[in-house]
Design a protein around this motif. Sequence first.
Motif, PDB file in Angstrom:
ATOM      1  N   THR A  32     -20.322  79.320 -37.989  1.00 16.22           N
ATOM      2  CA  THR A  32     -21.008  78.173 -38.568  1.00 16.22           C
ATOM      3  C   THR A  32     -22.005  77.596 -37.570  1.00 16.22           C
ATOM      4  O   THR A  32     -23.123  77.244 -37.925  1.00 16.22           O
ATOM      5  CB  THR A  32     -19.991  77.081 -38.955  1.00 16.22           C
ATOM      6  N   THR A  57     -27.243  75.687 -36.713  1.00 15.04           N
ATOM      7  CA  THR A  57     -26.199  76.122 -37.638  1.00 15.04           C
ATOM      8  C   THR A  57     -26.640  77.336 -38.455  1.00 15.04           C
ATOM      9  O   THR A  57     -27.820  77.686 -38.500  1.00 15.04           O
ATOM     10  CB  THR A  57     -25.829  74.978 -38.609  1.00 15.04           C
ATOM     11  N   ASP A  59     -27.987  79.412 -41.231  1.00 17.89           N
ATOM     12  CA  ASP A  59     -29.016  79.100 -42.226  1.00 17.89           C
ATOM     13  C   ASP A  59     -28.501  79.128 -43.660  1.00 17.89           C
ATOM     14  O   ASP A  59     -28.961  78.358 -44.503  1.00 17.89           O
ATOM     15  CB  ASP A  59     -30.195  80.079 -42.116  1.00 17.89           C
ATOM     16  N   ALA A  63     -26.841  71.680 -46.826  1.00 17.52           N
ATOM     17  CA  ALA A  63     -26.633  70.405 -46.125  1.00 17.52           C
ATOM     18  C   ALA A  63     -25.289  69.768 -46.458  1.00 17.52           C
ATOM     19  O   ALA A  63     -24.620  69.234 -45.571  1.00 17.52           O
ATOM     20  CB  ALA A  63     -27.769  69.445 -46.445  1.00 17.52           C
ATOM     21  N   TYR A  65     -22.485  71.043 -47.036  1.00 18.26           N
ATOM     22  CA  TYR A  65     -21.374  71.671 -46.325  1.00 18.26           C
ATOM     23  C   TYR A  65     -21.035  70.865 -45.071  1.00 18.26           C
ATOM     24  O   TYR A  65     -19.872  70.660 -44.738  1.00 18.26           O
ATOM     25  CB  TYR A  65     -21.729  73.115 -45.947  1.00 18.26           C
ATOM     26  N   PHE A  66     -22.046  70.393 -44.389  1.00 16.74           N
ATOM     27  CA  PHE A  66     -21.857  69.665 -43.136  1.00 16.74           C
ATOM     28  C   PHE A  66     -21.474  68.202 -43.368  1.00 16.74           C
ATOM     29  O   PHE A  66     -20.673  67.657 -42.620  1.00 16.74           O
ATOM     30  CB  PHE A  66     -23.116  69.784 -42.272  1.00 16.74           C
ATOM     31  N   THR A  86     -25.089  66.493 -40.099  1.00 16.89           N
ATOM     32  CA  THR A  86     -26.083  67.145 -40.950  1.00 16.89           C
ATOM     33  C   THR A  86     -26.214  68.583 -40.464  1.00 16.89           C
ATOM     34  O   THR A  86     -25.525  68.988 -39.528  1.00 16.89           O
ATOM     35  CB  THR A  86     -27.450  66.428 -40.874  1.00 16.89           C
ATOM     36  N   LYS A  87     -27.108  69.326 -41.060  1.00 23.01           N
ATOM     37  CA  LYS A  87     -27.340  70.705 -40.636  1.00 23.01           C
ATOM     38  C   LYS A  87     -27.837  70.795 -39.199  1.00 23.01           C
ATOM     39  O   LYS A  87     -27.620  71.795 -38.516  1.00 23.01           O
ATOM     40  CB  LYS A  87     -28.377  71.354 -41.554  1.00 23.01           C
ATOM     41  N   THR A  88     -28.476  69.728 -38.715  1.00 22.65           N
ATOM     42  CA  THR A  88     -29.114  69.792 -37.402  1.00 22.65           C
ATOM     43  C   THR A  88     -28.644  68.723 -36.417  1.00 22.65           C
ATOM     44  O   THR A  88     -29.094  68.718 -35.276  1.00 22.65           O
ATOM     45  CB  THR A  88     -30.641  69.655 -37.549  1.00 22.65           C
ATOM     46  N   ARG A 117     -16.340  78.160 -47.328  1.00 23.58           N
ATOM     47  CA  ARG A 117     -17.752  78.399 -47.647  1.00 23.58           C
ATOM     48  C   ARG A 117     -17.967  78.774 -49.106  1.00 23.58           C
ATOM     49  O   ARG A 117     -19.028  78.502 -49.658  1.00 23.58           O
ATOM     50  CB  ARG A 117     -18.303  79.506 -46.750  1.00 23.58           C
TER      51      ARG A 117
END
Length: 164
Positions: A32, A57, A59, A63, A65-66, A86-88, A117
């Motif tokens: 992940t 993370t 690709d 969003a 998911y996080f 967040t993703k980032t 997932r």
Amino acid sequence: MKLNYLLILATVTIFSLTSCVKDTCNGVLGNTFEAIDYDSVYLNGDNHVTLNASLLTLDDLPADYFTDVIAVDDNTIAITNAVIVTKTNLELTLADSIVPTVMEAVDLSYNFAFGDRRNYIDCQHAGSADSYNLELMFSLKQVEENQFEITNFSWNEIFAAGHL
């Protein structure tokens, strides 16, 4: 007797079919988190100590998911005021009870879980839900009044496969 034989045959067939499901959620996609880099620690607008980290993370993960992250143990819940992922980016606000006084330091460890997932993307695997656990570890020191420093920042991702 014939009915018992048919039941056993049906059970073996069902088990064989479910165990043949190729895992396209974990093995094919990988981890992940590719990287987590500590960015800053500061006193936020509510006077709580907040750590900020940048995330690199996978690709393929969306969003949400996080944002669906959860604390997985009582210790993490007790020492966390809030976590926003967040993703980032990861923003971790610490509970006031664990913030060290001036010139003191504390070693901290946080554990968070991210869900299966297959609930977020089109993938499959046999068995029950998998989870992906993120462990963050670091030392927090208050170097001056309301001035903080993070050292020894590290992280670990742990894949936990569901039961077959």
